[in-house]
Enzyme design. Structure first.
Site, PDB file in Angstrom:
ATOM      1  CG  ASN A 272      36.360   5.813 133.455  1.00  0.00           C
ATOM      2  OD1 ASN A 272      36.432   6.836 134.157  1.00  0.00           O
ATOM      3  ND2 ASN A 272      37.032   4.707 133.729  1.00  0.00           N
TER       4      ASN A 272
ATOM      5  NE  ARG B  82      35.662   4.437 137.762  1.00  0.00           N
ATOM      6  CZ  ARG B  82      36.918   4.812 137.991  1.00  0.00           C
ATOM      7  NH1 ARG B  82      37.601   5.467 137.076  1.00  0.00           N
ATOM      8  NH2 ARG B  82      37.497   4.507 139.135  1.00  0.00           N
TER       9      ARG B  82
ATOM     10  CG  HIS C 140      39.397  -0.250 142.417  1.00  0.00           C
ATOM     11  ND1 HIS C 140      40.560  -0.486 143.122  1.00  0.00           N
ATOM     12  CD2 HIS C 140      39.734   0.550 141.377  1.00  0.00           C
ATOM     13  CE1 HIS C 140      41.560   0.152 142.539  1.00  0.00           C
ATOM     14  NE2 HIS C 140      41.093   0.795 141.482  1.00  0.00           N
TER      15      HIS C 140
ATOM     16  NE  ARG D  18      46.164   6.403 143.806  1.00  0.00           N
ATOM     17  CZ  ARG D  18      45.159   5.730 143.263  1.00  0.00           C
ATOM     18  NH1 ARG D  18      44.560   4.759 143.917  1.00  0.00           N
ATOM     19  NH2 ARG D  18      44.736   6.038 142.066  1.00  0.00           N
TER      20      ARG D  18
ATOM     21  CD  GLU E  93      36.853  -1.092 136.980  1.00  0.00           C
ATOM     22  OE1 GLU E  93      37.927  -1.248 136.361  1.00  0.00           O
ATOM     23  OE2 GLU E  93      36.716  -0.264 137.892  1.00  0.00           O
TER      24      GLU E  93
END
Ligand code: AMP
Length: 405
Positions: free
Chosen positions: A13, A97, A186, A247, A390
Site C-alpha cells: 500500500n 492497493r 474504501h 475532512r 484490507e
C-alpha cells in the site's frame, strides 16, 4: 493463467511518503510479516518491520530513505534476513492497493504496460493517491520483473452502484467530459466487512442487506444489497460524506465560492481547508476519538459539539441507507473508530428503536478483536462490529487471480 504452487503474496500500500506492507501465506492463511516505511524522502525516514512467523521481535530504525526504490529495497532486505526474501520461489505475486480505478477497473487486474497507462490516465481524478500507487508498482516491477503484479482498486466494489446513485445532478456533458461521478472509496474494506457480516449472521451474502460504517481517520458508509454495493458516501474523491478526522464530508458546494469571494482564498487553500483542517480536527482541534472522549468526560463543550456533529451525520446516513435498501439485516461498524469506540456506536444507534435497531450496553462495552454482535437478542436488525482487513482482502483477490485457470 498457469497454476502456481507458490502461495505467498506481498501486499503493498504505497502512499506519497510511505509504504505499508504485509507478507501472507495463502495456503496456510498466516501473516508472515508486517511493516511500514514512513517519511520517505526525508532525513528521518523510519522503517518498522515485524516478522510474525519466525518469532522475531519487531525491528525499528530511522535514517534517510531517499525514494520508493530505496524503501522497497530496505523492505526486501528486512524480509530476506527473516528468510522471507522477495526472490523466494514461494512468492506467487505482489498485490497493490490502487486507490482509483475509474470506470475501467471493476475487478482485480493483472498489471501490464497498458493497465499502468490507464491507471496513469486516472491521475487527474486521484491526484493525491494514484501517482504514489504507480510509483509503488514500478518499483516492485523493477525488483521482481518476472512476478505477476496485481492491482486491487479501492473503487472497484462500488462500481455496482446504479447510475441514479453514482451520478451527480449536474450537466451531463460536463460530467462525462471530465469523468465527474461518484466512485466511492474504501471498497476493499466494504467488500470484506459486508461478506464477513453475512458469515456472522450465518447467511449467504446474496441474501443479506447491510449498512457498513467504515469509521477510521477517513470514514465512509455504504449500502450493500445481496453482496452488491448500491450506494456509498464518498464520491468523486474521498472528501464527500461523513465527518472524518480532518475532512469536512458533505458541505454546500457554494461554501467554496463564498470562501473565494469573501475570504479571498484560492482553490488550493480551500482544498487544504476542507481536506486537512476540517472534520473533527477543524471542529475541536483533535481528530483522535480517544482524545475527544477524554475531553468530553472532562466537560469540554467544544469536544462535545464536535462529537454530536459527527454522530448527527452518521445517523443521517444510517437513515438514508435504510430507505435506499428498504430492508436492513445488519448495521456494522468497522475501522479504528468503529471497532474501538463504544460511545460512537451507542450514540449512532440511539433512538433508532423504531427502525428495529438497538445496542446492548454490556455487549457494546466488551473489548474484543473478533467479529461480534452488539445488539440485544430481540433486535430485528442486528448491530455488529466486524474488524476490517484490507490487506487480507487484497491478498485473497490477488491470489485468486494468479491461480485462476
Ligand atoms: P484507522 O484510520 O482505521 O486506522 O482509524 C484511526 C482512528 O481510530 C484514530 O484516529 C482514532 O480516532 C480511532 N481509534 C483508534 N483506537 C481507538 C480507541 N481505542 N478508541 C477510540 N478511537 C480509536
Amino acid at each position: 493463467m498457469t497454476a502456481t504452487t507458490a502461495s505467498r503474496v506481498l501486499v503493498l500500500n504505497s502512499g506519497s511518503s510511505s509504504v505499508k506492507y504485509q507478507l501472507l501465506d495463502m495456503a496456510t492463511g498466516t501473516r508472515l510479516a508486517v511493516g511500514l516505511v514512513e517519511r520517505i524522502g526525508e532525513e528521518t525516514s523510519a522503517l518498522s518491520h515485524h516478522p510474525l512467523v519466525t518469532g522475531g521481535a519487531k525491528r525499528e530504525w530511522e535514517g534517510e530513505i531517499a525514494d520508493h526504490d530505496a524503501a522497497l529495497k530496505a523492505v526486501a532486505e528486512e524480509l530476506d534476513s527473516d528468510g522471507l526474501g522477495l526472490d523466494s520461489p514461494e512468492l506467487a505475486a505482489i498485490g497493490h492497493r490502487v486507490v482509483h480505478g475509474g470506470l475501467r477497473f471493476t475487478e482485480p487486474t493483472l498489471i501490464d504496460d497498458a493497465v499502468l497507462k490507464e491507471i496513469e490516465r486516472l491521475v487527474p481524478v486521484a491526484p493525491l493517491h494514484n501517482p504514489a500507487n504507480i510509483t509503488g508498482i514500478r518499483t516492485a516491477q523493477r525488483l521482481r520483473p518476472d512476478l505477476p503484479q496485481v492491482a486491487v482498486f479501492d473503487t472497484a466494489f462500488h462500481s455496482s452502484m446504479p447510475e441514479h446513485a453514482a451520478r451527480y445532478a449536474i450537466d451531463v456533458r460536463t460530467a462525462d467530459e471530465h469523468r465527474i461521478r461518484r466512485y466511492g472509496f474504501h471498497g476493499t474494506s466494504h467488500a470484506y466487512v459486508s461478506r464477513k457480516t453475512a458469515e456472522l449472521l450465518g447467511r449467504d451474502p446474496s441474501e443479506v442487506n447491510v449498512i457498513v460504517l467504515h469509521l477510521g481517520n477517513g470514514a465512509s458508509a455504504s449500502a450493500v444489497a445481496g453482496g452488491r454495493c448500491v450506494d456509498t458516501s464518498m464520491g468523486l474523491t474521498p472528501l464527500e460524506g461523513l465527518v472524518m478526522g480532518t475532512r469536512s464530508g458533505d458541505i454546500d458546494p457554494a461554501v467554496v465560492f463564498h470562501l473565494g469571494r469573501v475570504a479571498g482564498m484560492d482553490m488550493q487553500e480551500v482544498d487544504e481547508l476542507l481536506n486537512k483542517r476540517s472534520g473533527l480536527v477543524g471542529l475541536c482541534g483533535d481528530n483522535d476519538m480517544r482524545e475527544i472522549r477524554r475531553r468530553i468526560d472532562e466537560g469540554d463543550e467544544t469536544a462535545r459539539l464536535a462529537f454530536e456533529i459527527y454522530i448527527h451525520r452518521l445517523k443521517k446516513y444510517i437513515g438514508g441507507y435504510y430507505a435506499v435498501l428498504g430492508r436492513v439485516d445488519a448495521v456494522v461498524f468497522t475501522a479504528g473508530v468503529g471497532e474501538n469506540a463504544a460511545p460512537v456506536r451507542e450514540a449512532a444507534i440511539a433512538g433508532l428503536e423504531e427502525f428495529g435497531l438497538a445496542v446492548d450496553k454490556d455487549l457494546n462495552a466488551v473489548r474484543g478483536d473478533g467479529a461480534r454482535l452488539i445488539s440485544p437478542e430481540y433486535a430485528r436488525v442486528k448491530v455488529a462490529v466486524v474488524p476490517t482487513d484490507e490487506e487480507l482482502e487484497i491478498a485473497e483477490q490477488t491470489y485468486a487471480l494468479v491461480t485462476a485457470d
